[in-house]
Motif scaffolding. Structure first.
Motif, PDB file in Angstrom:
ATOM      1  N   UNK A   7      46.565  40.916  18.909  1.00 53.56           N
ATOM      2  CA  UNK A   7      47.613  41.792  19.445  1.00 53.56           C
ATOM      3  C   UNK A   7      48.267  41.145  20.661  1.00 53.56           C
ATOM      4  N   UNK A   8      49.293  41.784  21.130  1.00 51.58           N
ATOM      5  CA  UNK A   8      50.061  41.259  22.249  1.00 51.58           C
ATOM      6  C   UNK A   8      49.283  41.317  23.563  1.00 51.58           C
ATOM      7  N   UNK A  36      48.946  32.949  24.059  1.00 51.66           N
ATOM      8  CA  UNK A  36      50.304  32.418  24.247  1.00 51.66           C
ATOM      9  C   UNK A  36      50.887  31.971  22.902  1.00 51.66           C
ATOM     10  N   UNK A  37      50.063  31.363  22.052  1.00 50.54           N
ATOM     11  CA  UNK A  37      50.523  30.967  20.717  1.00 50.54           C
ATOM     12  C   UNK A  37      50.906  32.192  19.885  1.00 50.54           C
ATOM     13  N   UNK A  41      54.519  33.185  18.339  1.00 48.25           N
ATOM     14  CA  UNK A  41      54.727  33.503  16.926  1.00 48.25           C
ATOM     15  C   UNK A  41      55.451  34.838  16.786  1.00 48.25           C
ATOM     16  N   UNK A  42      55.012  35.829  17.535  1.00 50.16           N
ATOM     17  CA  UNK A  42      55.617  37.160  17.425  1.00 50.16           C
ATOM     18  C   UNK A  42      57.106  37.096  17.761  1.00 50.16           C
ATOM     19  N   UNK A  58      48.961  32.409  12.176  1.00 52.86           N
ATOM     20  CA  UNK A  58      48.174  33.646  12.230  1.00 52.86           C
ATOM     21  C   UNK A  58      46.790  33.444  11.632  1.00 52.86           C
ATOM     22  N   UNK A  59      46.728  32.728  10.523  1.00 57.02           N
ATOM     23  CA  UNK A  59      45.426  32.433   9.915  1.00 57.02           C
ATOM     24  C   UNK A  59      44.558  31.631  10.873  1.00 57.02           C
ATOM     25  N   UNK A  60      45.161  30.647  11.553  1.00 55.49           N
ATOM     26  CA  UNK A  60      44.405  29.823  12.510  1.00 55.49           C
ATOM     27  C   UNK A  60      43.859  30.670  13.650  1.00 55.49           C
TER      28      UNK A  60
END
Length: 112
Positions: A7-8, A36-37, A41-42, A58-60
């Protein structure tokens, strides 16, 4: 159980997600660099989602939470849920809060 929360930063800082977990569950958040990554992405990918994009970041990030002992991962951001929900293979081990809420209301809401 150990629950990873994808989540954020705002969700982490507010503590809302962790407060909703039962006392028997431990919340695990991304480390700062990985957070931060995720934020990148978001805001650069998910919010401009057109379908067919690469969700490997996201998988990573989810794998990093699993490596830290998470049994399940909450996709705690609507954009993440929308990105991940399109791919059946990536759904294993995820909880999608919007889907869960919709299923609950569909099963329990009746207009009388």
């Amino acid at each position: 159980a150990t629950v990873g929360i994808l989540a954020t930063r705002g969700a982490r800082v507010s503590g809302a997600a962790a407060k909703l977990l039962p006392a028997t569950h431990r919340a695990v958040w991304l480390e700062e660099a990985d957070e931060a990554k995720l934020m990148n992405f978001i805001y650069r990918e998910a919010k401009t989602w057109g379908g067919g994009k690469d969700i490997s970041p996201l998988r990573d990030l989810a794998d990093k939470l699993r490596q830290r002992g998470c049994d399940v991962i909450i996709a705690g951001c609507t954009e993440l849920e929308m990105c991940l929900a399109r791919y059946a293979a990536e759904q294993e081990g995820f909880v999608f809060p919007l889907r869960t809420a919709a299923q609950f209301f569909a099963a329990n809401w009746s207009r009388k």
